[in-house]
Design a protein around this motif. Structure first.
Motif, PDB file in Angstrom:
ATOM      1  N   SER A 117       0.835  -1.189   0.000  1.00 55.88           N
ATOM      2  CA  SER A 117       0.000   0.000   0.000  1.00 55.88           C
ATOM      3  C   SER A 117       0.870   1.239   0.000  1.00 55.88           C
ATOM      4  CB  SER A 117      -0.899   0.031   1.239  1.00 55.88           C
ATOM      5  OG  SER A 117      -1.750  -1.093   1.281  1.00 55.88           O
ATOM      6  N   CYS A 118       0.375   2.295  -0.606  1.00 54.59           N
ATOM      7  CA  CYS A 118       1.072   3.573  -0.636  1.00 54.59           C
ATOM      8  C   CYS A 118       0.054   4.667  -0.386  1.00 54.59           C
ATOM      9  CB  CYS A 118       1.757   3.766  -1.981  1.00 54.59           C
ATOM     10  SG  CYS A 118       2.444   5.423  -2.227  1.00 54.59           S
ATOM     11  N   ALA A 119       0.132   5.262   0.790  1.00 51.77           N
ATOM     12  CA  ALA A 119      -0.790   6.329   1.146  1.00 51.77           C
ATOM     13  C   ALA A 119      -0.206   7.669   0.718  1.00 51.77           C
ATOM     14  CB  ALA A 119      -1.039   6.326   2.646  1.00 51.77           C
ATOM     15  N   SER A 120      -1.008   8.445   0.012  1.00 48.73           N
ATOM     16  CA  SER A 120      -0.571   9.742  -0.510  1.00 48.73           C
ATOM     17  C   SER A 120      -1.160  10.872   0.318  1.00 48.73           C
ATOM     18  CB  SER A 120      -1.016   9.879  -1.963  1.00 48.73           C
ATOM     19  OG  SER A 120      -0.832  11.200  -2.423  1.00 48.73           O
ATOM     20  N   SER A 121      -0.367  11.938   0.490  1.00 49.57           N
ATOM     21  CA  SER A 121      -0.859  13.104   1.215  1.00 49.57           C
ATOM     22  C   SER A 121      -1.692  14.006   0.312  1.00 49.57           C
ATOM     23  CB  SER A 121       0.312  13.890   1.803  1.00 49.57           C
ATOM     24  OG  SER A 121       1.137  14.395   0.764  1.00 49.57           O
ATOM     25  N   ARG A 122      -1.654  13.721  -0.990  1.00 50.23           N
ATOM     26  CA  ARG A 122      -2.422  14.513  -1.954  1.00 50.23           C
ATOM     27  C   ARG A 122      -3.475  13.634  -2.603  1.00 50.23           C
ATOM     28  NH1 ARG A 122       0.461  17.761  -6.832  1.00 50.23           N
ATOM     29  NH2 ARG A 122       1.195  19.007  -5.085  1.00 50.23           N
ATOM     30  N   ASN A 123      -4.563  14.263  -2.994  1.00 50.19           N
ATOM     31  CA  ASN A 123      -5.598  13.575  -3.757  1.00 50.19           C
ATOM     32  C   ASN A 123      -4.953  12.906  -4.977  1.00 50.19           C
ATOM     33  OD1 ASN A 123      -7.677  12.888  -5.540  1.00 50.19           O
ATOM     34  ND2 ASN A 123      -8.911  14.644  -5.008  1.00 50.19           N
ATOM     35  N   ILE A 124      -5.027  11.568  -5.024  1.00 46.61           N
ATOM     36  CA  ILE A 124      -4.276  10.863  -6.069  1.00 46.61           C
ATOM     37  C   ILE A 124      -4.840  11.102  -7.460  1.00 46.61           C
ATOM     38  CG2 ILE A 124      -3.380   9.106  -4.506  1.00 46.61           C
ATOM     39  CD1 ILE A 124      -5.468   7.179  -5.565  1.00 46.61           C
ATOM     40  N   LEU A 125      -6.059  11.572  -7.556  1.00 49.89           N
ATOM     41  CA  LEU A 125      -6.599  11.891  -8.871  1.00 49.89           C
ATOM     42  C   LEU A 125      -5.937  13.142  -9.450  1.00 49.89           C
ATOM     43  CD1 LEU A 125     -10.390  11.116  -8.415  1.00 49.89           C
ATOM     44  CD2 LEU A 125      -8.688   9.797  -9.682  1.00 49.89           C
ATOM     45  N   ARG A 126      -5.255  13.892  -8.595  1.00 52.92           N
ATOM     46  CA  ARG A 126      -4.527  15.072  -9.063  1.00 52.92           C
ATOM     47  C   ARG A 126      -3.074  14.751  -9.404  1.00 52.92           C
ATOM     48  NH1 ARG A 126      -5.251  19.808  -4.954  1.00 52.92           N
ATOM     49  NH2 ARG A 126      -4.130  20.865  -6.625  1.00 52.92           N
ATOM     50  N   ILE A 127      -2.708  13.484  -9.295  1.00 52.49           N
ATOM     51  CA  ILE A 127      -1.359  13.041  -9.631  1.00 52.49           C
ATOM     52  C   ILE A 127      -1.413  12.384 -11.006  1.00 52.49           C
ATOM     53  CG2 ILE A 127       0.528  11.495  -9.010  1.00 52.49           C
ATOM     54  CD1 ILE A 127      -0.375  11.822  -6.076  1.00 52.49           C
ATOM     55  N   ASN A 128      -0.589  12.838 -11.919  1.00 53.70           N
ATOM     56  CA  ASN A 128      -0.676  12.370 -13.302  1.00 53.70           C
ATOM     57  C   ASN A 128      -0.386  10.875 -13.444  1.00 53.70           C
ATOM     58  OD1 ASN A 128       0.372  15.341 -13.291  1.00 53.70           O
ATOM     59  ND2 ASN A 128      -0.721  15.095 -15.221  1.00 53.70           N
ATOM     60  N   VAL A 129       0.709  10.449 -12.814  1.00 55.80           N
ATOM     61  CA  VAL A 129       1.099   9.044 -12.897  1.00 55.80           C
ATOM     62  C   VAL A 129       1.572   8.588 -11.525  1.00 55.80           C
ATOM     63  CG1 VAL A 129       2.534   7.308 -14.039  1.00 55.80           C
ATOM     64  CG2 VAL A 129       1.888   9.380 -15.274  1.00 55.80           C
ATOM     65  N   MET A 130       1.078   7.458 -11.082  1.00 52.20           N
ATOM     66  CA  MET A 130       1.602   6.826  -9.870  1.00 52.20           C
ATOM     67  C   MET A 130       2.129   5.453 -10.251  1.00 52.20           C
ATOM     68  SD  MET A 130      -0.799   7.866  -6.692  1.00 52.20           S
ATOM     69  CE  MET A 130       0.572   7.535  -5.562  1.00 52.20           C
ATOM     70  N   GLY A 131       3.184   5.067  -9.566  1.00 44.98           N
ATOM     71  CA  GLY A 131       3.777   3.786  -9.934  1.00 44.98           C
ATOM     72  C   GLY A 131       4.520   3.119  -8.793  1.00 44.98           C
ATOM     73  N   TRP A 132       4.835   1.875  -9.034  1.00 43.69           N
ATOM     74  CA  TRP A 132       5.674   1.086  -8.137  1.00 43.69           C
ATOM     75  C   TRP A 132       6.968   0.747  -8.860  1.00 43.69           C
ATOM     76  CZ3 TRP A 132       4.631   0.384  -3.131  1.00 43.69           C
ATOM     77  CH2 TRP A 132       3.304   0.540  -2.700  1.00 43.69           C
ATOM     78  N   TYR A 133       8.069   0.983  -8.176  1.00 42.44           N
ATOM     79  CA  TYR A 133       9.390   0.633  -8.670  1.00 42.44           C
ATOM     80  C   TYR A 133      10.026  -0.323  -7.666  1.00 42.44           C
ATOM     81  CZ  TYR A 133       9.221   4.500 -12.030  1.00 42.44           C
ATOM     82  OH  TYR A 133       8.884   5.345 -13.072  1.00 42.44           O
ATOM     83  N   ARG A 134      11.055  -1.004  -8.097  1.00 43.31           N
ATOM     84  CA  ARG A 134      11.788  -1.855  -7.160  1.00 43.31           C
ATOM     85  C   ARG A 134      13.276  -1.802  -7.475  1.00 43.31           C
ATOM     86  NH1 ARG A 134       9.657  -7.843  -9.163  1.00 43.31           N
ATOM     87  NH2 ARG A 134      10.826  -7.923 -11.144  1.00 43.31           N
TER      88      ARG A 134
END
Length: 119
Positions: A21-38
Protein backbone atom coordinates in the motif's frame (compact mmCIF):
# COMPACT_ATOMS: atom_id res chain seq x y z
CA UNK A 1 4.73 18.58 -2.02
CA UNK A 2 3.45 15.00 -1.94
CA UNK A 3 4.30 12.60 0.85
CA UNK A 4 4.10 8.88 0.13
CA UNK A 5 4.12 6.20 2.81
CA UNK A 6 4.47 2.56 1.80
CA UNK A 7 3.50 -0.46 3.86
CA UNK A 8 2.86 -4.16 3.41
CA UNK A 9 6.29 -5.55 2.68
CA UNK A 10 7.66 -8.60 4.40
CA UNK A 11 9.00 -12.12 4.06
CA UNK A 12 7.03 -14.66 2.04
CA UNK A 13 7.71 -18.04 0.51
CA UNK A 14 7.85 -18.51 -3.24
CA UNK A 15 4.36 -18.84 -4.65
CA UNK A 16 2.89 -16.65 -1.93
CA UNK A 17 1.24 -13.25 -2.06
CA UNK A 18 1.69 -9.80 -0.59
CA UNK A 19 -0.17 -6.53 -1.00
CA UNK A 20 1.71 -3.27 -0.85
CA UNK A 21 0.00 0.00 0.00
CA UNK A 22 1.07 3.57 -0.64
CA UNK A 23 -0.79 6.33 1.15
CA UNK A 24 -0.57 9.74 -0.51
CA UNK A 25 -0.86 13.10 1.21
CA UNK A 26 -2.42 14.51 -1.95
CA UNK A 27 -5.60 13.57 -3.76
CA UNK A 28 -4.28 10.86 -6.07
CA UNK A 29 -6.60 11.89 -8.87
CA UNK A 30 -4.53 15.07 -9.06
CA UNK A 31 -1.36 13.04 -9.63
CA UNK A 32 -0.68 12.37 -13.30
CA UNK A 33 1.10 9.04 -12.90
CA UNK A 34 1.60 6.83 -9.87
CA UNK A 35 3.78 3.79 -9.93
CA UNK A 36 5.67 1.09 -8.14
CA UNK A 37 9.39 0.63 -8.67
CA UNK A 38 11.79 -1.85 -7.16
CA UNK A 39 15.51 -2.09 -6.59
CA UNK A 40 17.31 -5.32 -5.88
CA UNK A 41 20.83 -5.35 -4.39
CA UNK A 42 23.39 -4.42 -7.00
CA UNK A 43 20.77 -3.58 -9.60
CA UNK A 44 19.21 -0.41 -10.93
CA UNK A 45 15.78 0.71 -9.85
CA UNK A 46 13.17 -0.52 -12.31
CA UNK A 47 9.53 0.19 -13.03
CA UNK A 48 7.17 -2.56 -11.88
CA UNK A 49 3.78 -1.04 -12.68
CA UNK A 50 2.20 2.34 -13.22
CA UNK A 51 -1.27 3.85 -13.48
CA UNK A 52 -2.25 7.21 -14.87
CA UNK A 53 -4.98 9.55 -13.68
CA UNK A 54 -7.15 8.31 -16.56
CA UNK A 55 -6.53 4.65 -15.60
CA UNK A 56 -3.98 3.68 -18.21
CA UNK A 57 -1.95 0.83 -16.70
CA UNK A 58 1.47 -0.47 -17.58
CA UNK A 59 3.38 -3.50 -16.25
CA UNK A 60 6.92 -4.71 -16.56
CA UNK A 61 7.05 -7.91 -18.61
CA UNK A 62 8.50 -9.77 -15.63
CA UNK A 63 5.37 -9.22 -13.51
CA UNK A 64 2.57 -9.37 -16.08
CA UNK A 65 -0.12 -11.82 -15.04
CA UNK A 66 1.18 -11.94 -11.44
CA UNK A 67 0.99 -8.37 -10.13
CA UNK A 68 -1.97 -5.99 -10.15
CA UNK A 69 -1.80 -2.25 -9.59
CA UNK A 70 -4.90 -0.45 -8.34
CA UNK A 71 -5.94 2.54 -6.32
CA UNK A 72 -8.64 3.62 -3.91
CA UNK A 73 -9.46 7.22 -4.76
CA UNK A 74 -11.47 7.75 -1.59
CA UNK A 75 -8.48 6.73 0.53
CA UNK A 76 -5.83 8.35 -1.69
CA UNK A 77 -4.02 5.05 -1.64
CA UNK A 78 -2.20 3.07 -4.30
CA UNK A 79 -1.89 -0.71 -4.10
CA UNK A 80 0.21 -3.44 -5.61
CA UNK A 81 -1.17 -6.95 -5.29
CA UNK A 82 1.65 -9.42 -5.81
CA UNK A 83 0.77 -13.05 -6.43
CA UNK A 84 2.84 -16.08 -7.41
CA UNK A 85 5.90 -14.39 -5.97
CA UNK A 86 9.33 -15.58 -7.04
CA UNK A 87 12.72 -15.21 -5.34
CA UNK A 88 13.73 -12.81 -8.11
CA UNK A 89 10.97 -10.45 -6.93
CA UNK A 90 13.04 -9.79 -3.80
CA UNK A 91 13.78 -6.06 -3.66
CA UNK A 92 12.96 -2.80 -1.96
CA UNK A 93 9.72 -1.55 -3.47
CA UNK A 94 9.14 2.18 -3.85
CA UNK A 95 6.02 4.17 -4.52
CA UNK A 96 6.36 7.05 -6.97
CA UNK A 97 4.19 10.03 -7.87
CA UNK A 98 4.77 12.09 -10.98
CA UNK A 99 2.94 15.38 -11.36
CA UNK A 100 3.37 17.67 -14.33
CA UNK A 101 1.71 20.46 -16.20
CA UNK A 102 2.51 23.55 -18.17
CA UNK A 103 6.00 24.58 -17.14
CA UNK A 104 6.51 22.23 -14.23
CA UNK A 105 7.20 18.65 -13.26
CA UNK A 106 7.58 17.21 -9.78
CA UNK A 107 8.49 13.67 -8.87
CA UNK A 108 8.16 12.15 -5.43
CA UNK A 109 9.30 8.89 -3.80
CA UNK A 110 8.26 6.97 -0.75
CA UNK A 111 10.79 5.57 1.71
CA UNK A 112 10.53 2.03 0.34
CA UNK A 113 9.38 -1.28 1.78
CA UNK A 114 11.37 -4.50 1.71
CA UNK A 115 9.93 -7.57 0.01
CA UNK A 116 11.82 -10.83 0.48
CA UNK A 117 10.76 -14.02 -1.28
CA UNK A 118 12.37 -17.22 -0.04
CA UNK A 119 12.77 -20.29 -2.23
Amino acid sequence: QVQLVESGGGLVQAGGSLRLSCASSRNILRINVMGWYRQAPGKQRELVASITSNDSINYADSVKGRFTISRDNAKDTLYLQMDSLKPEDTAVYYCNADTYGLGYRHNYWGQGTQVTVSS
